[in-house]
Enzyme design. Structure first.
Site, PDB file in Angstrom:
ATOM      1  N   TYR A  68      46.125  39.079  27.663  1.00  0.00           N
ATOM      2  CA  TYR A  68      46.928  39.922  28.548  1.00  0.00           C
ATOM      3  C   TYR A  68      46.394  39.861  29.972  1.00  0.00           C
ATOM      4  CZ  TYR A  68      43.434  43.674  28.945  1.00  0.00           C
ATOM      5  OH  TYR A  68      42.303  44.393  29.241  1.00  0.00           O
ATOM      6  N   LYS A 111      40.229  37.563  28.414  1.00  0.00           N
ATOM      7  CA  LYS A 111      40.940  38.840  28.525  1.00  0.00           C
ATOM      8  C   LYS A 111      41.907  38.963  27.351  1.00  0.00           C
ATOM      9  CE  LYS A 111      42.980  41.776  32.114  1.00  0.00           C
ATOM     10  NZ  LYS A 111      42.045  42.890  31.932  1.00  0.00           N
ATOM     11  N   GLU A 154      29.101  45.451  32.272  1.00  0.00           N
ATOM     12  CA  GLU A 154      30.252  45.866  33.089  1.00  0.00           C
ATOM     13  C   GLU A 154      30.760  47.204  32.584  1.00  0.00           C
ATOM     14  OE1 GLU A 154      33.638  43.210  32.540  1.00  0.00           O
ATOM     15  OE2 GLU A 154      33.106  42.929  30.449  1.00  0.00           O
ATOM     16  N   LEU A 200      33.923  40.067  31.949  1.00  0.00           N
ATOM     17  CA  LEU A 200      35.169  39.485  32.439  1.00  0.00           C
ATOM     18  C   LEU A 200      34.991  39.153  33.927  1.00  0.00           C
ATOM     19  CD1 LEU A 200      38.203  39.005  31.607  1.00  0.00           C
ATOM     20  CD2 LEU A 200      38.679  41.093  32.871  1.00  0.00           C
TER      21      LEU A 200
HETATM   22  N1  PMP Z   1      36.091  44.105  33.017  1.00  0.00           N
HETATM   23  C1  PMP Z   1      36.923  44.527  32.051  1.00  0.00           C
HETATM   24  C2  PMP Z   1      36.407  44.635  30.646  1.00  0.00           C
HETATM   25  C3  PMP Z   1      38.258  44.849  32.370  1.00  0.00           C
HETATM   26  O1  PMP Z   1      39.104  45.257  31.417  1.00  0.00           O
HETATM   27  C4  PMP Z   1      38.693  44.771  33.711  1.00  0.00           C
HETATM   28  C5  PMP Z   1      40.086  45.151  34.080  1.00  0.00           C
HETATM   29  N2  PMP Z   1      40.954  44.069  33.937  1.00  0.00           N
HETATM   30  C6  PMP Z   1      37.774  44.314  34.680  1.00  0.00           C
HETATM   31  C7  PMP Z   1      36.486  43.989  34.297  1.00  0.00           C
HETATM   32  C8  PMP Z   1      38.187  44.159  36.112  1.00  0.00           C
HETATM   33  O2  PMP Z   1      39.031  43.038  36.237  1.00  0.00           O
HETATM   34  P1  PMP Z   1      40.100  42.932  37.431  1.00  0.00           P
HETATM   35  O3  PMP Z   1      39.325  43.092  38.688  1.00  0.00           O
HETATM   36  O4  PMP Z   1      40.656  41.570  37.267  1.00  0.00           O
HETATM   37  O5  PMP Z   1      41.093  44.021  37.217  1.00  0.00           O
END
Ligand code: PMP
Length: 286
Positions: free
Chosen positions: A31, A146, A178, A202
């Protein structure tokens, strides 16, 4: 509200999938969440590239070209009642006629898109920062993908929310990873620190933008493992995500971060981020 499901645009509450969908049975899917401002998707190319990396990582052919994705996303966001949106897309390995772990052959993927009003942090949260709870990272070791396998993230976020915190910040083997749905940065003696984007986290799109803005503005930055002790003694701690942008953390496990109020670099980075985003999503009035 219009959604897209497998070739059809339809009201979201009329969209139906099979209970044999592998997303439902096995969390076998990918996703993305793309923020939309003034009906313009922000950094959509980067989100589509990350989708491609996730699909490659789980051996699921991308059902669409980027051009087709852009068209589908555009149609759903145009039908929304809101100017600022969180545009959601999901691809699963589809629904076979039976439940079997190994990949099915000749099963079409399920493709779903919907959009909701963008829920951004409140002015008070931006101004005062949010509370975070540290937790043990109980996830698998493909956190770079993701996927919709988010149960660990769900349970950890719930643990944080249950004690009045906005985010769970995870530690694995004594190192910061994170947030449950965010990346984490810290400022220590004027240096910006964040863990490397390997399989433990991620690679956030907003994380990448923050790194670029730091570089562009001459902020000293180190991408390396960050120990729990370093995190706990940081002058500033921030969360980054596409919907929260740069959000300061003011307490961790009930202890003040730095002086307990959002620090100067976080404020500056949030302003740079906002300026960049406004420039990129500006409406061109003719
Ligand atoms: N880490 C995780 C586990 C997430 O779910 C998200 C949100 N998508 C992020 C980091 C931040 O990613 P982004 O800056 O692409 O929203």
């Amino acid at each position: 509200m219009t959604a897209y499901l497998n070739g059809q645009f339809l009201p979201l509450d009329e969209a139906r999938i099979s209970p044999l969908d592998r997303g439902f049975l096995f969390a076998d899917g990918a996703y993305e969440v793309v923020p939309v401002y003034q009906r313009r998707p922000f950094l959509v190319e980067a989100h589509l590239q990350r989708l491609q990396r996730t699909l490659d990582g789980i051996g699921l052919p991308n059902p669409h070209t980027f051009a087709v994705w852009r068209e589908l996303l555009q149609r759903v966001l145009a039908d929304s009642a809101f100017d600022d949106q969180a545009l959601y897309l999901q691809v699963t390995r589809g629904a076979d006629s039976k439940r079997e772990h190994a990949f099915p052959s000749a099963v079409a993927p399920t493709v779903f898109i919907c959009s909701h009003a963008l829920v951004s942090p409140s002015a008070a949260q931006r101004e005062l920062g949010v509370a975070a709870l540290s937790v043990a990272d109980s996830r698998w070791l493909h956190c770079d993908l993701k996927t919709v396998a988010l149960l660990a993230n769900v349970l950890l976020r719930q643990q944080a929310v249950a004690v009045g915190c906005a985010e769970a910040i995870m530690l694995r083997d004594g190192l910061l990873t994170e947030g449950a749905s965010s990346n984490v940065f810290l400022v220590s003696d004027g240096v910006l620190l964040t863990p490397p984007a390997d399989q433990r986290i991620l690679a956030g799109i907003s994380r990448q933008l923050v790194l670029e803005l730091a570089d562009r503005n001459g902020v000293p930055c180190e991408i390396r493992d960050v120990s729990e002790a370093e995190m706990r003694s940081a002058d500033e701690l921030w969360l980054t995500s596409s919907t929260r942008e740069v959000l300061p953390v003011s307490t961790l496990d009930g202890q003040a971060v730095g002086s307990g109020v959002p620090g100067p670099l976080g404020r500056q980075m949030a302003a740079w981020y906002r300026a960049y985003r406004e420039q990129a999503t500006r409406r061109v009035d003719v």
